[in-house]
Write an enzyme that holds these catalytic residues in place. Structure first.
Site, PDB file in Angstrom:
ATOM      1  N   HIS A  42       9.274 -26.045   0.190  1.00 26.20           N
ATOM      2  CA  HIS A  42       8.744 -27.120  -0.647  1.00 26.20           C
ATOM      3  C   HIS A  42       7.717 -26.609  -1.645  1.00 26.20           C
ATOM      4  O   HIS A  42       6.925 -27.392  -2.176  1.00 26.20           O
ATOM      5  CB  HIS A  42       8.148 -28.213   0.245  1.00 26.20           C
ATOM      6  CG  HIS A  42       9.159 -28.854   1.134  1.00 26.20           C
ATOM      7  ND1 HIS A  42       9.894 -29.955   0.762  1.00 26.20           N
ATOM      8  CD2 HIS A  42       9.599 -28.513   2.369  1.00 26.20           C
ATOM      9  CE1 HIS A  42      10.720 -30.292   1.737  1.00 26.20           C
ATOM     10  NE2 HIS A  42      10.567 -29.422   2.724  1.00 26.20           N
ATOM     11  N   GLU A  44       0.817  -1.212   0.000  1.00 24.65           N
ATOM     12  CA  GLU A  44       0.000   0.000   0.000  1.00 24.65           C
ATOM     13  C   GLU A  44       0.848   1.259   0.000  1.00 24.65           C
ATOM     14  O   GLU A  44       0.397   2.322  -0.446  1.00 24.65           O
ATOM     15  CB  GLU A  44      -0.928  -0.010   1.219  1.00 24.65           C
ATOM     16  CG  GLU A  44      -2.139   0.886   1.067  1.00 24.65           C
ATOM     17  CD  GLU A  44      -3.180   0.627   2.142  1.00 24.65           C
ATOM     18  OE1 GLU A  44      -4.275   0.156   1.794  1.00 24.65           O
ATOM     19  OE2 GLU A  44      -2.885   0.879   3.329  1.00 24.65           O
ATOM     20  N   LYS A  64     -13.128   1.871  -2.695  1.00 25.58           N
ATOM     21  CA  LYS A  64     -14.107   2.260  -1.675  1.00 25.58           C
ATOM     22  C   LYS A  64     -15.198   3.143  -2.274  1.00 25.58           C
ATOM     23  O   LYS A  64     -16.377   3.013  -1.934  1.00 25.58           O
ATOM     24  CB  LYS A  64     -13.398   3.005  -0.539  1.00 25.58           C
ATOM     25  CG  LYS A  64     -12.476   2.142   0.306  1.00 25.58           C
ATOM     26  CD  LYS A  64     -11.823   2.976   1.400  1.00 25.58           C
ATOM     27  CE  LYS A  64     -10.875   2.150   2.249  1.00 25.58           C
ATOM     28  NZ  LYS A  64     -10.212   2.956   3.305  1.00 25.58           N
TER      29      LYS A  64
END
Length: 404
Positions: free
Chosen positions: A279, A252, A395
């Site tokens: 792995h 961000e 938003k």
């Protein structure tokens, strides 16, 4: 906390510029002042929470929850904490229902955290919980002075605590946002701040951290077009949520338009936990595209001394080399081996952070180290580290869909 760089860069003018810019930032960016704050008001507030309260539940998202969760989950395995800490940070209905099933409203205090006071996710969850338990004394609201949330809290006669000035959410863990829930569980928040202060003083007073952080930030900035993926490879399950906090902080803060051009830039954060991710993701780092740098984090003292027993298994005698080996030594040998394997490639930037032990001071140091590093890199790649217009765009669309 020790940080060993396995790469070098000679850019003294760039580093000097970055240091001067960060010094100037301290005049108006609030997180730089948090290590020296007076926590008396926070400790006094904590004394007002009744002794019968056994659980603290944070209702918040992103910077309102990730930092406290990172510290809590780091310390919980090795400390006898006084209260459990829960986090409502998703609008996933199954998650909300599951968390609520673990709580008793009579012994739970809720911290509702929203800097703006209007965070959609936070108040969707709060409305649901409040509909089930509408006792204002069970809630404390943490917000900016004058926000709609403060007005609401005053209206229902609930407790209110404030965020300090000019502290953005992802840099707020060492403010009331993180310190209040942590203190309520019995974590020593002064030690947390002491660790942060140690890093701050070392950086601004020309200690070891100044050279280390400037060199590392300058390297990332110089090579950000090639090594645009930055991986933390943390060798402890206790650092899992620290990695989540780092992903928000880094992503961000650094994924932006440059301030003085139309270019999009950014450093993509990835949090890995060893040895599990040896792995899986390690293969991509080792033989994939050379676009990743890797920071290993290991803990010297896990505060746990369990050992592999001295047992011989039929047909598996070759594994007797493990006998009597402490697990903390094995996991650090795995970390060292992977790091050495990457260094042998000679074209993968690698550095190592060593945490002496699992305690508040070392976590505070690690947090402030990464906050400083983020600010330095942001300055050097020419972005505004402290805004988040990309997040705000989503938003705005959501509010339109909701008809707000």
């Amino acid at each position: 906390m020790l940080n060993k760089l396995h790469f070098d860069i000679n850019a003294p003018k760039t580093q000097a510029h970055a240091f001067q810019a960060i010094e100037k930032e301290t005049e108006h960016i609030g997180y730089y002042q948090l290590p020296e704050q007076d926590i008396t008001s926070i400790l006094d507030y904590c004394k007002t929470i009744p002794g019968h309260i056994k659980s603290i539940a944070v209702i918040g998202i992103g910077g309102s929850s990730l930092g406290a969760k990172a510290v809590y989950e780091f310390l919980k395995p090795v400390q006898a904490l006084t209260r459990e800490l829960y986090f409502f940070e998703s609008t996933d209905p199954v998650n909300i229902t599951t968390l609520l099933s673990q709580l008793d409203f009579k012994t739970t205090h809720f911290l509702v955290i929203s800097k703006s006071g209007t965070t959609v996710e936070t108040f969707a969850i709060y409305k649901y919980i409040y509909s089930q338990h509408n006792d204002p004394s069970s809630y404390t609201f943490i917000t900016d002075p004058g926000s709609p949330l403060e007005k609401y809290a005053r209206n229902i006669d609930a407790s209110v605590m404030y965020l300090p000035d000019n502290v953005g959410g992802r840099f707020s863990v060492l403010s009331t946002v993180g310190l209040i829930p942590l203190a309520l569980t019995g974590i020593d928040i002064q030690l947390l701040l002491d660790g942060a202060k140690q890093i701050k003083e070392s950086f601004f007073n020309a200690g070891y951290m100044k050279d280390t952080l400037l060199k590392k930030a300058a390297y990332y900035a110089k090579h950000h077009a090639q090594y645009h993926i930055n991986c933390i490879f943390a060798y402890s399950e206790a650092l899992r949520y620290f990695c989540e906090w780092y992903v928000q902080l880094w992503g961000e803060s650094l994924g932006k338009h440059q301030r003085h051009s139309a270019f999009h830039v950014g450093l993509t954060p990835i949090g890995l936990i060893g040895p599990k991710d040896q792995h899986s993701f390690l293969q991509l780092i080792m033989e994939g595209t050379r676009d990743k740098s890797v920071t290993f984090i290991k803990i010297e003292d896990f505060n746990d001394t369990i050992m592999i027993p001295d047992i011989t298994l039929p047909h598996l005698e070759s594994l007797d080399v493990l006998n009597d080996l402490p697990f903390e030594k094995l996991i650090n040998m795995q970390c060292d081996s992977v790091m050495e394997a990457l260094l042998e490639q000679k074209d993968i930037p690698v550095d190592l952070i060593t945490i002496p032990s699992t305690n508040e001071k070392n976590m505070g140091a690690l947090i402030f180290y990464y906050e400083l590093l983020t600010s330095l890199v942001g300055e050097l790649i020419d972005v505004n580290t402290y805004d988040q217009p990309g997040v705000e765009a989503g938003k705005i669309i959501l509010k339109k869909k909701l008809g707000a």
